[in-house]
Scaffold this motif. Structure first.
Motif, PDB file in Angstrom:
ATOM      1  N   SER A  74       7.472   0.220   5.023  1.00 12.28           N
ATOM      2  CA  SER A  74       9.031   0.414   5.223  1.00 12.28           C
ATOM      3  C   SER A  74      10.149   0.210   4.093  1.00 12.28           C
ATOM      4  N   SER A  75      11.136   0.789   4.330  1.00 16.64           N
ATOM      5  CA  SER A  75      11.902   0.903   3.262  1.00 16.64           C
ATOM      6  C   SER A  75      12.499  -0.494   2.580  1.00 16.64           C
ATOM      7  N   SER A  76      12.321  -1.631   3.438  1.00 13.39           N
ATOM      8  CA  SER A  76      12.548  -3.053   2.832  1.00 13.39           C
ATOM      9  C   SER A  76      11.605  -3.477   2.139  1.00 13.39           C
ATOM     10  N   ASN A  77      10.443  -2.987   2.212  1.00 13.10           N
ATOM     11  CA  ASN A  77       9.528  -3.471   1.057  1.00 13.10           C
ATOM     12  C   ASN A  77       8.840  -2.245   0.395  1.00 13.10           C
ATOM     13  N   SER A  78       9.645  -1.432   0.224  1.00 14.40           N
ATOM     14  CA  SER A  78       9.072  -0.087  -0.591  1.00 14.40           C
ATOM     15  C   SER A  78       8.670  -0.289  -2.079  1.00 14.40           C
ATOM     16  N   ASN A  79       9.096  -1.457  -2.710  1.00 10.44           N
ATOM     17  CA  ASN A  79       8.822  -1.521  -3.833  1.00 10.44           C
ATOM     18  C   ASN A  79       7.319  -2.447  -3.944  1.00 10.44           C
ATOM     19  N   LYS A  80       6.743  -2.543  -2.909  1.00 14.31           N
ATOM     20  CA  LYS A  80       5.467  -3.305  -2.592  1.00 14.31           C
ATOM     21  C   LYS A  80       4.431  -2.333  -2.271  1.00 14.31           C
ATOM     22  N   GLY A  81       4.249  -1.151  -2.948  1.00 19.22           N
ATOM     23  CA  GLY A  81       3.495  -0.249  -2.685  1.00 19.22           C
ATOM     24  C   GLY A  81       2.176  -0.467  -3.197  1.00 19.22           C
ATOM     25  N   PHE A  82       1.406   0.694  -3.727  1.00 19.43           N
ATOM     26  CA  PHE A  82       0.322   0.680  -4.336  1.00 19.43           C
ATOM     27  C   PHE A  82       0.541   0.214  -5.940  1.00 19.43           C
ATOM     28  N   GLU A  83       0.052  -0.447  -6.529  1.00 18.39           N
ATOM     29  CA  GLU A  83       0.093  -0.994  -7.825  1.00 18.39           C
ATOM     30  C   GLU A  83      -1.521  -0.780  -8.573  1.00 18.39           C
ATOM     31  N   GLY A  84      -2.320  -0.272  -7.971  1.00 17.62           N
ATOM     32  CA  GLY A  84      -3.450   0.323  -8.748  1.00 17.62           C
ATOM     33  C   GLY A  84      -4.328   1.138  -7.966  1.00 17.62           C
ATOM     34  N   ILE A  85      -5.420   1.868  -8.374  1.00 17.80           N
ATOM     35  CA  ILE A  85      -6.207   2.727  -7.763  1.00 17.80           C
ATOM     36  C   ILE A  85      -7.483   2.681  -8.869  1.00 17.80           C
ATOM     37  N   ALA A  86      -8.805   2.700  -8.055  1.00 15.69           N
ATOM     38  CA  ALA A  86     -10.059   2.845  -8.489  1.00 15.69           C
ATOM     39  C   ALA A  86     -11.145   3.724  -7.873  1.00 15.69           C
ATOM     40  N   ARG A  87     -11.745   4.491  -8.489  1.00 16.80           N
ATOM     41  CA  ARG A  87     -12.684   5.451  -7.845  1.00 16.80           C
ATOM     42  C   ARG A  87     -13.983   4.831  -7.635  1.00 16.80           C
ATOM     43  N   VAL A  88     -14.671   5.119  -6.292  1.00 12.72           N
ATOM     44  CA  VAL A  88     -16.026   4.541  -6.140  1.00 12.72           C
ATOM     45  C   VAL A  88     -16.744   5.777  -5.630  1.00 12.72           C
ATOM     46  N   TYR A  89     -17.905   5.927  -6.011  1.00 11.26           N
ATOM     47  CA  TYR A  89     -18.973   7.073  -5.564  1.00 11.26           C
ATOM     48  C   TYR A  89     -19.827   6.294  -4.865  1.00 11.26           C
ATOM     49  N   ARG A  90     -19.955   6.954  -3.657  1.00  5.45           N
ATOM     50  CA  ARG A  90     -20.814   6.103  -2.618  1.00  5.45           C
ATOM     51  C   ARG A  90     -21.435   7.065  -1.583  1.00  5.45           C
ATOM     52  N   GLY A  91     -22.829   7.185  -1.501  1.00  2.19           N
ATOM     53  CA  GLY A  91     -23.224   8.196  -0.638  1.00  2.19           C
ATOM     54  C   GLY A  91     -23.077   9.648  -0.736  1.00  2.19           C
ATOM     55  N   GLY A  92     -23.024   9.986  -2.087  1.00  2.00           N
ATOM     56  CA  GLY A  92     -22.606  11.419  -2.445  1.00  2.00           C
ATOM     57  C   GLY A  92     -21.115  11.713  -2.330  1.00  2.00           C
ATOM     58  N   GLU A  93     -20.484  10.771  -2.232  1.00  6.25           N
ATOM     59  CA  GLU A  93     -18.953  11.172  -1.899  1.00  6.25           C
ATOM     60  C   GLU A  93     -18.164  10.216  -2.823  1.00  6.25           C
ATOM     61  N   ASP A  94     -16.630  10.827  -3.135  1.00 10.48           N
ATOM     62  CA  ASP A  94     -15.865  10.107  -3.843  1.00 10.48           C
ATOM     63  C   ASP A  94     -14.943   9.243  -2.886  1.00 10.48           C
ATOM     64  N   TYR A  95     -14.740   8.173  -3.207  1.00  6.84           N
ATOM     65  CA  TYR A  95     -13.729   7.268  -2.660  1.00  6.84           C
ATOM     66  C   TYR A  95     -12.783   6.678  -3.495  1.00  6.84           C
ATOM     67  N   ILE A  96     -11.491   6.304  -3.052  1.00  8.00           N
ATOM     68  CA  ILE A  96     -10.556   5.684  -3.871  1.00  8.00           C
ATOM     69  C   ILE A  96     -10.015   4.364  -3.175  1.00  8.00           C
ATOM     70  N   LEU A  97     -10.014   3.333  -4.218  1.00  3.67           N
ATOM     71  CA  LEU A  97      -9.587   1.882  -3.660  1.00  3.67           C
ATOM     72  C   LEU A  97      -8.087   1.768  -4.178  1.00  3.67           C
ATOM     73  N   GLY A  98      -7.556   1.346  -3.179  1.00  2.00           N
ATOM     74  CA  GLY A  98      -5.813   1.297  -3.492  1.00  2.00           C
ATOM     75  C   GLY A  98      -5.600  -0.422  -3.846  1.00  2.00           C
ATOM     76  N   LEU A  99      -4.661  -0.824  -4.254  1.00  2.00           N
ATOM     77  CA  LEU A  99      -4.145  -1.981  -4.396  1.00  2.00           C
ATOM     78  C   LEU A  99      -2.763  -2.209  -3.916  1.00  2.00           C
ATOM     79  N   VAL A 100      -2.589  -2.887  -2.946  1.00  2.08           N
ATOM     80  CA  VAL A 100      -1.222  -3.183  -2.394  1.00  2.08           C
ATOM     81  C   VAL A 100      -0.496  -4.639  -3.167  1.00  2.08           C
ATOM     82  N   GLU A 101       0.509  -4.178  -3.765  1.00  2.00           N
ATOM     83  CA  GLU A 101       1.381  -5.099  -4.679  1.00  2.00           C
ATOM     84  C   GLU A 101       1.379  -6.651  -3.972  1.00  2.00           C
ATOM     85  N   GLY A 102       1.907  -6.572  -2.947  1.00  2.00           N
ATOM     86  CA  GLY A 102       2.572  -7.835  -2.114  1.00  2.00           C
ATOM     87  C   GLY A 102       1.439  -8.689  -1.369  1.00  2.00           C
ATOM     88  N   THR A 103       0.351  -7.761  -0.864  1.00  2.00           N
ATOM     89  CA  THR A 103      -0.659  -8.587  -0.363  1.00  2.00           C
ATOM     90  C   THR A 103      -1.983  -8.576  -0.551  1.00  2.00           C
TER      91      THR A 103
END
Length: 327
Positions: free
Chosen positions: A169-198
Motif C-alpha cells: 500500500s502507499s502507506s508502506n511503499s518504502n518497505k518494498g523488495f530490498e533484495g533478490i536472489a536467483r535459484v535454479y531448481r527442477g530445470g527452471e529459474d526462480y527468484i527469491l525476493g526479500l521484503v524490507e519490513g517483514t
C-alpha cells in the motif's frame, strides 16, 4: 596472619589480570568471538566477523570520481572475478574487479540513465541466454505499489521489465523488495525476493506478463532482524543482512521445499571513532545494504550512504565495498 595471606592473594590476582589483558592485546585483529547483540526486541548471541579482507570506497575505485560523488550502494552480485553493484541513486551499474584496484580502468560504470533509480538488488542467471536481474523496490502501479524487475543481457544492456505480483500500500511503499536472489531448481529459474519490513521471502516465477508469487518463505527466529537489506544464495547456503542491526544471517535452503533451516548470526566488526576496526566498540558497519557470496566461506557486502542522524564515524565505512571471510 590473615593480612600476610591476603597480600600474596592480591599479587596473584593482579598477575592473572595482567596476563589476560596481554593475551587479548596479542589476539589477531581478524579473530572472531561471540557477543550478545539486540536486534528488534530479540537478544541473541552473534559471532563477530573478523576485520575485512579488503575494502574500499566506491569513488576511489572508479576513475574520474571524487569524494563529493554519491554512490548509495544497495545491492551486489559476484561473478567471474567482478562485483556488479547497483545504487539506489544511479541507473548505471558498477562493474568492479574483485581485487579492488584503486582508480583502475578495470572498474567501470555500465548502462545509461540519470536520476534516482530505486534499485535495491541484483542477481544473475547463467541459463541460456544469460541474464542479470535488477529489482526496483516498489513502484506505483495503479492503486498499488509493486516491485519491478528489470532484465539485462550479459553485457548489462537493458532489455525489458516485468511487474512482480506482490502488492504494497502507499502507506508502506518504502518497505518494498530490498533484495533478490536467483535459484535454479527442477530445470527452471526462480527468484527469491526479500521484503524490507517483514523479512518475508516471496518465491517468484516468470510468466509471460509478470513475476508471479508461487510460495513464500518465513524466516526462522534466528533471523529476526529490525529490518532486512539483501539476500544471497550459494548452492544451498543463504545469506541475509540487516542494516539497522549490522548483522548477517547464514542458513540453509532446503533442496526439496521452499524453506530455510538452521542459521548462524554474525555481527560486523566494531571499531573506534576513527574507523579503525578492532580498536573499539562502535558500530562501524551501520549501512550494509547488499550481500553476495564469493565462495562458501567468503562474502562481499556493499554499504549505503550514512544518514544525517547516524554517528559521524560510520562515514568511514559508507558507500564502500567490503570483503569478509566467514568463520
Amino acid at each position: 596472619m590473615k593480612r600476610k595471606l591476603l597480600l600474596p592473594a592480591i599479587a596473584l590476582l593482579m598477575l592473572a589480570i595482567s596476563c589476560k589483558k596481554e593475551k587479548e592485546e596479542m589476539a589477531p585483529e581478524n579473530a572472531s568471538n561471540n557477543n550478545t547483540v539486540v536486534s528488534g526486541a530479540v537478544k541473541r548471541t552473534a559471532t563477530s566477523l573478523g576485520a575485512p579482507v579488503a575494502e574500499a570506497k566506491v569513488y576511489k575505485l572508479i576513475p574520474g570520481y571524487d569524494k563529493n560523488e554519491k554512490f548509495e550502494a544497495s545491492g551486489v552480485y559476484y561473478l567471474d572475478g567482478f562485483f556488479y553493484v547497483v545504487f539506489d541513486n544511479r541507473f548505471k551499474i558498477a562493474k568492479i574487479k574483485s581485487t579492488l584496484p584503486i582508480n583502475s580502468s578495470q572498474n567501470t560504470l555500465l548502462g545509461s540513465g540519470s536520476g534516482d533509480s530505486d534499485f535495491e538488488g541484483i542477481t544473475y542467471s547463467n541459463a541460456n541466454p544469460a541474464r542479470f536481474y535488477v529489482v526496483e523496490e516498489a513502484v506505483q502501479n495503479g492503486s498499488n505499489y509493486q516491485p519491478r524487475i528489470r532484465e539485462y543481457d550479459a553485457d548489462m544492456n537493458y532489455l525489458s521489465n516485468k511487474w512482480v505480483g506482490y502488492n504494497f500500500s502507499s502507506s508502506n511503499s518504502n518497505k518494498g523488495f530490498e533484495g533478490i536472489a536467483r535459484v535454479y531448481r527442477g530445470g527452471e529459474d526462480y527468484i527469491l525476493g526479500l521484503v524490507e519490513g517483514t523479512g518475508k521471502v516471496p518465491v517468484l516465477k516468470k510468466t509471460n506478463s509478470k513475476w508471479e508469487k508461487i510460495a513464500e518463505i518465513t524466516l526462522p527466529a534466528s533471523a529476526a532482524f529490525s529490518d532486512y537489506a539483501d539476500i544471497a544464495v550459494y548452492g544451498n547456503k543463504v545469506a541475509i543482512v540487516g542494516q539497522e542491526d549490522a548483522l548477517l544471517w547464514v542458513g540453509t535452503l532446503s533442496d526439496t521445499s521452499w524453506s530455510f533451516s538452521g542459521g548462524t548470526t554474525y555481527s560486523f566488526p566494531t571499531g573506534n571513532s576513527q574507523g579503525v576496526v578492532g580498536a573499539g566498540s562502535n558500530v562501524l558497519y551501520g549501512n550494509v545494504e547488499g550481500v553476495s557470496f564469493i565462495s562458501a566461506n567468503q562474502i562481499v557486502v556493499v554499504s549505503d550512504k550514512v544518514k544525517s542522524d547516524q554517528p559521524s564515524y560510520q562515514t568511514y565505512k559508507d558507500q564502500s565495498v567490503h570483503i569478509f571471510n566467514l568463520p
